[in-house]
Structure formats: C-alpha cells, structure tokens
Design an enzyme around this catalytic site. Structure first.
Site, short mmCIF file in Angstrom:
data_model
loop_
_atom_site.label_atom_id
_atom_site.label_comp_id
_atom_site.label_asym_id
_atom_site.label_seq_id
_atom_site.Cartn_x
_atom_site.Cartn_y
_atom_site.Cartn_z
N GLY A 27 0.19 4.74 -3.11
CA GLY A 27 -0.50 3.94 -4.13
C GLY A 27 -0.07 2.49 -4.11
N ASP A 28 1.20 2.26 -3.88
CA ASP A 28 1.72 0.90 -3.79
C ASP A 28 1.02 0.14 -2.67
OD1 ASP A 28 3.70 -1.29 -4.20
OD2 ASP A 28 4.48 -0.61 -2.27
#
Length: 137
Positions: A27-28
């Site tokens: 997600g980062d």
C-alpha cells in the site's frame, strides 16, 4: 489512473490472509505512485526536487493519519476491518519524525490501500485518491 498488472494473481482468500504489515508494504508503494503521478500531472514544469518535497507532504505518517481521519466515515465495514488490522499491527520500529499514534493510523491507511490494490478494486482506489487530491489544496 489505472493499473492492470495483477490480473487475478492472488485470490481473495490469499489477500485476506496476508499479514497487515505486508498489505501496508504494498500500500505504501501504490500510494506513493498515485501521489507522484498526480503531482507530475499537476506540475509538469516542476523540478524533481520540488516534486519530491511535495510528495513527502502526502506520504508522511501525519498526513496519512489525517487522510484516514477524513475518510473514516466513508469506509465500508470490510475496509474498516482491514484498516484496524493494519493500525493494530506491531511494527518493529516507529520513525523518529512520527508519533506512534500517527504512525499506526498511517500503517492502517497503507494496509487499506494495499488491500484495495491487491483486490483490484480500482474504482474504490480512484474514489479515495480523488478525495485526497480534491481536499489537499
């Protein structure tokens, strides 16, 4: 912006079973690509250094924590469960420039983004990103 690189490589059960820190890991990266792409689209003549500085303002823990607080009322039960799994995960370290509460909220936010990406929920990802960019100015 759309991605079509997964093509159902992971099934839903595999994705749901992933450690929330793994969801936050992907997600980062996904979030940063969205942010960088948006900033380039909006600032075609800006130097790479200035683009980097603007990117950091979106991806730092405090900013992600604030975003999550803003979208909290619009997430589904399933999304909230993923967020909470990420937020409540114990990571080995907390960056020195972030407080623990912001860092955990940011980890939950990144887990949610990673989950939506891996589940190939492009429309929902685009909704969230559009909200972020609309409210960031």
């Amino acid at each position: 912006m759309e991605f079509d690189i997964l093509n159902n490589k992971l099934n839903e059960n595999d994705i749901r079973a992933l450690n929330p820190l793994v969801l936050a890991f992907i997600g980062d990266a996904v979030y940063e690509v969205f942010v960088r792409t948006h900033l380039i689209e909006e600032n075609k003549d800006m130097s790479a250094h200035k683009l980097h500085v603007k990117t950091v303002s979106f991806v730092k823990a405090n900013a992600q924590s604030q975003i999550m607080k803003q979208i909290m009322d619009s997430v589904t039960e399933e999304e909230m469960a993923i967020f909470k799994r990420g937020r409540n995960s114990k990571s080995a370290t907390v960056p020195k420039n972030a407080n623990v509460q912001d860092y955990r909220m940011a980890t939950g936010f990144e887990a949610l983004i990673g989950y939506l990406y891996l589940m190939e929920r492009k429309n929902r990802l685009n909704e969230i990103m559009s909200f972020i960019f609309k409210h960031s100015n």
